[in-house]
Design an enzyme around this catalytic site. Structure first.
Site, PDB file in Angstrom:
ATOM      1  N   GLU A  58     -10.638  -9.972  -5.595  1.00 29.10           N
ATOM      2  CA  GLU A  58      -9.251  -9.968  -5.125  1.00 29.10           C
ATOM      3  C   GLU A  58      -8.961 -11.155  -4.215  1.00 29.10           C
ATOM      4  O   GLU A  58      -7.895 -11.258  -3.633  1.00 29.10           O
ATOM      5  CB  GLU A  58      -8.885  -8.641  -4.461  1.00 29.10           C
ATOM      6  CG  GLU A  58      -9.896  -8.094  -3.485  1.00 29.10           C
ATOM      7  CD  GLU A  58      -9.583  -6.679  -2.991  1.00 29.10           C
ATOM      8  OE1 GLU A  58      -8.510  -6.146  -3.287  1.00 29.10           O
ATOM      9  OE2 GLU A  58     -10.432  -6.126  -2.278  1.00 29.10           O
TER      10      GLU A  58
ATOM     11  N   HIS B  50       0.818  -1.210   0.000  1.00 33.84           N
ATOM     12  CA  HIS B  50       0.000   0.000   0.000  1.00 33.84           C
ATOM     13  C   HIS B  50       0.854   1.264   0.000  1.00 33.84           C
ATOM     14  O   HIS B  50       0.461   2.286  -0.545  1.00 33.84           O
ATOM     15  CB  HIS B  50      -0.964  -0.011   1.183  1.00 33.84           C
ATOM     16  CG  HIS B  50      -2.079  -0.982   0.979  1.00 33.84           C
ATOM     17  ND1 HIS B  50      -2.160  -2.168   1.654  1.00 33.84           N
ATOM     18  CD2 HIS B  50      -3.124  -0.952   0.121  1.00 33.84           C
ATOM     19  CE1 HIS B  50      -3.226  -2.821   1.234  1.00 33.84           C
ATOM     20  NE2 HIS B  50      -3.820  -2.118   0.303  1.00 33.84           N
TER      21      HIS B  50
ATOM     22  N   CYS C  76      -8.238  -2.568 -11.365  1.00 31.68           N
ATOM     23  CA  CYS C  76      -7.785  -1.360 -10.670  1.00 31.68           C
ATOM     24  C   CYS C  76      -6.537  -1.626  -9.843  1.00 31.68           C
ATOM     25  O   CYS C  76      -6.018  -0.735  -9.195  1.00 31.68           O
ATOM     26  CB  CYS C  76      -8.900  -0.771  -9.810  1.00 31.68           C
ATOM     27  SG  CYS C  76      -9.446  -1.865  -8.502  1.00 31.68           S
TER      28      CYS C  76
ATOM     29  N   ASP D  50      -4.011  -7.619  -4.364  1.00 33.32           N
ATOM     30  CA  ASP D  50      -4.380  -8.663  -3.398  1.00 33.32           C
ATOM     31  C   ASP D  50      -4.568 -10.008  -4.079  1.00 33.32           C
ATOM     32  O   ASP D  50      -4.166 -11.038  -3.534  1.00 33.32           O
ATOM     33  CB  ASP D  50      -5.666  -8.274  -2.660  1.00 33.32           C
ATOM     34  CG  ASP D  50      -5.370  -7.359  -1.487  1.00 33.32           C
ATOM     35  OD1 ASP D  50      -4.400  -7.632  -0.763  1.00 33.32           O
ATOM     36  OD2 ASP D  50      -6.086  -6.363  -1.311  1.00 33.32           O
TER      37      ASP D  50
END
Ligand code: PEP
Ligand code: MG
Length: 583
Positions: free
Chosen positions: A436, A194, A507, A460
């Site tokens: 995910e 992240h 995404c 993920d």
């Protein structure tokens, strides 16, 4: 003078930077603690008093803002918070810790917060929990004020810096305002963590995997960062600097050329289309690029809006933020992902338990379905904002149909509740899921029919498919987004969404490579969503080819048995695309 030294790392975000280094201490996300000699206790009390005054002033500002924009009831909360801070007994407790334990003010304040929380932890009931938040929150402001002073002292120069840190965490990236950062370099931190995702959204060059970086740095040392090649040069020579400037000019010319065509749609020469949307994480991002060059927001990571604060944003605050995004992008869609916290995305004011395996633990929709109030406040704010643009809702970390049903139920209930209260809500607010987790992939032929769109979170999905923690440096070499299993999964998603007649998108950061975005188009994806700095490159790539070629390319990639072979095909296609004149 020592010679220059080149270190090779992992290219995480493109771009070039040259500047002085600023090392972020490992404890940036923790409260710094140090012992204070007797002679400095009085000075520490002075720091505490200054921070207290700053916190009281900030509360006063918030109170008048709330009074103007939200109403008396909301504003009264800040008045109560000020009262807590003016309570002499709490202040005496902090002062006593400083003088008895001889620790700095930050440490003393955080001990008082801990003990306030501890005393209320085992008491049942929602009202007690919100009381705990009320009494501790004002003290968090004091803590923030203390930490900010420390940060300002460290960075008292006006100079922009290159941040260096042991690990690329979201906290490191949000340590400074983006205007002060030229680039980020770290010892560890995967391409898909992240922290990396956030750094990319700032449009900064980032290089990680620089072994023993910190040991070789001196304060203020000059370094150059090449985020395209993953290279860092310590103490560049005069010739290195000249070469660096030439490279940067060339990159600037390329960027300007892309800028000129960026508003055109990304359509292939035979009419195939791949929409290119952006991933956003902060209201600040809105100043970084031109909305007209994008096809909307494919992923608004709302948790970062929560992370920028020191308490949960109220419905009113969220409503204003979401409205801002929706108005800026209208008539383009804005995909608001429901709060996805847990794992490495922690809120300072909502601690999740220490877990053996946080990636498989309490995160995303699992938290918010349990703490439904969080979801209610967020969904109400989104629904109210929906009339100001084109809103779409995205559910993170979906593992089962029950979770989708629960969100639909809540969504319907809140829609009628708000309508009864006289609010206007957009007629059509599509609800989609993030794919995910392998279970949502396996059940997608059924799940896709239950929602309006599908978006793949490859960051993920790769970790869960390959059983490789995206944040664990020990296995980062095994985190392989081009693994044939990942490509088969991406193909399955496109097929299932296509069969259900639902649009599908990626995404996750896998789509950030223009040649991979083209591959996704060939697999049947309708859109990708990436950091704003990559939109121009992807659109340019799409416009250079045909849909037919993209499909052939995708079919060839699906036949490969190893990621090296996949990589070979991608490299060849990239070279072919850019081999012609004008490249
Ligand atoms: C993903 O997992 O790919 C994703 C887009 O979500 P995040 O990176 O925020 O987990
Ligand atoms: Mg995710």
């Amino acid at each position: 003078m020592l010679p220059s030294r080149r270190i090779q790392g992992v290219a995480v975000a493109p771009g070039l930077a040259l500047g002085r280094i600023h090392v972020v201490t490992p404890g940036v996300d923790k409260v710094p603690t140090w012992s204070v000699p007797a002679s400095e206790v009085a000075a520490e009390m002075g720091r505490l008093a200054t921070a207290l005054t700053a916190a009281l002033a900030a509360l006063g500002r918030d109170e008048s803002l709330a009074l103007r924009h939200a109403g008396e009831q909301e504003a009264s909360i800040f008045a109560v918070h000020r009262m807590y801070l003016q309570d002499p007994s709490a202040l005496r407790r902090v002062e006593k810790i400083i003088s008895d334990q001889r620790v700095n003010a930050e440490a003393a304040v955080s001990m008082v917060i801990e003990s306030l929380q501890e005393s209320l932890r085992n008491v049942e009931g929602e009202s007690v929990r919100s009381y705990a938040m009320d009494v501790t929150d004002p003290w968090r402001r004091v803590l923030d004020a203390l930490c900010a002073t420390e940060r300002d002292e460290i960075l008292s120069t006006e100079e922009c810096v290159i941040l260096a840190a042991a690990e690329l965490t979201p906290q490191v990236v949000t340590y400074l305002t983006p205007e002060r950062i030229l680039g980020v370099i770290t010892e560890s931190g995967g391409r898909f963590s992240h922290g990396a995702v956030l750094a990319r959204s700032l449009g900064l060059p980032v290089v990680t995997g620089l072994t023993n970086l910190l040991a070789g740095l001196e304060p203020g040392m000059e370094v150059s960062v090449d985020g395209d090649r993953g290279a860092v040069l310590l103490r560049p020579s005069a010739e290195d600097v000249v070469r660096f400037r030439q490279q940067r000019e060339q990159a600037e010319r390329r960027r300007e050329a892309l800028e000129r065509t960026a508003s055109q749609p990304s359509v292939t020469t035979d009419g195939g289309r791949l929409d290119v949307l952006v991933n956003l994480a902060s209201v600040r991002d809105l100043d970084a690029f031109e909305v007209s060059k994008t096809d909307g927001v494919g992923l608004l990571r709302t948790e970062f809006l929560y992370m920028e604060r020191n308490q949960f944003p109220s419905e009113e605050e969220q409503f204003r933020m979401y409205r801002r995004f929706l108005e800026e992008f209208a008539p383009r869609p804005v995909t608001l992902r429901l709060l996805d916290i847990g794992g490495d995305k922690q809120l300072s004011y909502f601690k999740t338990p220490e877990e053996m395996n946080p990636a498989l633990g309490w995160r995303g929709i699992r938290i918010t379905l349990e703490w439904e109030d969080l979801l209610r406040v967020q969904l109400r704010a989104i629904l109210r904002a929906s009339v100001h643009g084109v809103a779409r809702i995205l559910i993170p970390m979906v593992t089962s149909a029950e979770e989708v049903v629960a969100i639909h139920d809540l969504f319907r209930a809140l829609r009628s509740e708000l309508t009864e209260q006289g609010y206007l809500i957009a007629e059509d607010i599509p609800v989609g899921i993030m794919v995910e987790v392998p279970s949502s992939l396996m059940t997608l032929p059924y799940l896709a029919g239950e929602v309006d769109f599908v978006s793949v979170g490859t960051n993920d999905l790769v970790q869960y498919l390959l059983a490789v923690d995206r944040d664990n440096p020990w296995v980062s070499s095994l985190y392989d987004p081009l693994h044939p299993a990942v490509l088969q999964a991406l193909n399955q998603v496109a097929e299932a969404a296509g069969a259900a007649g639902r649009p599908c998108s990626v995404c996750g950061d896998l789509a950030a490579d223009p040649a991979v975005a083209l591959l996704l188009m060939g697999l049947g994806y309708d859109s990708v969503s990436v950091a704003w700095s990559l939109v121009g490159e992807i659109k340019d790539t799409i416009r250079r080819t045909t849909l037919e070629d993209a499909r052939r390319y995708a079919a060839e990639v699906l036949e490969q048995r190893t990621s090296a072979a996949v990589q070979e095909v991608i490299t060849r296609v990239r070279a072919e695309l850019y081999a012609g004149p004008g490249s």
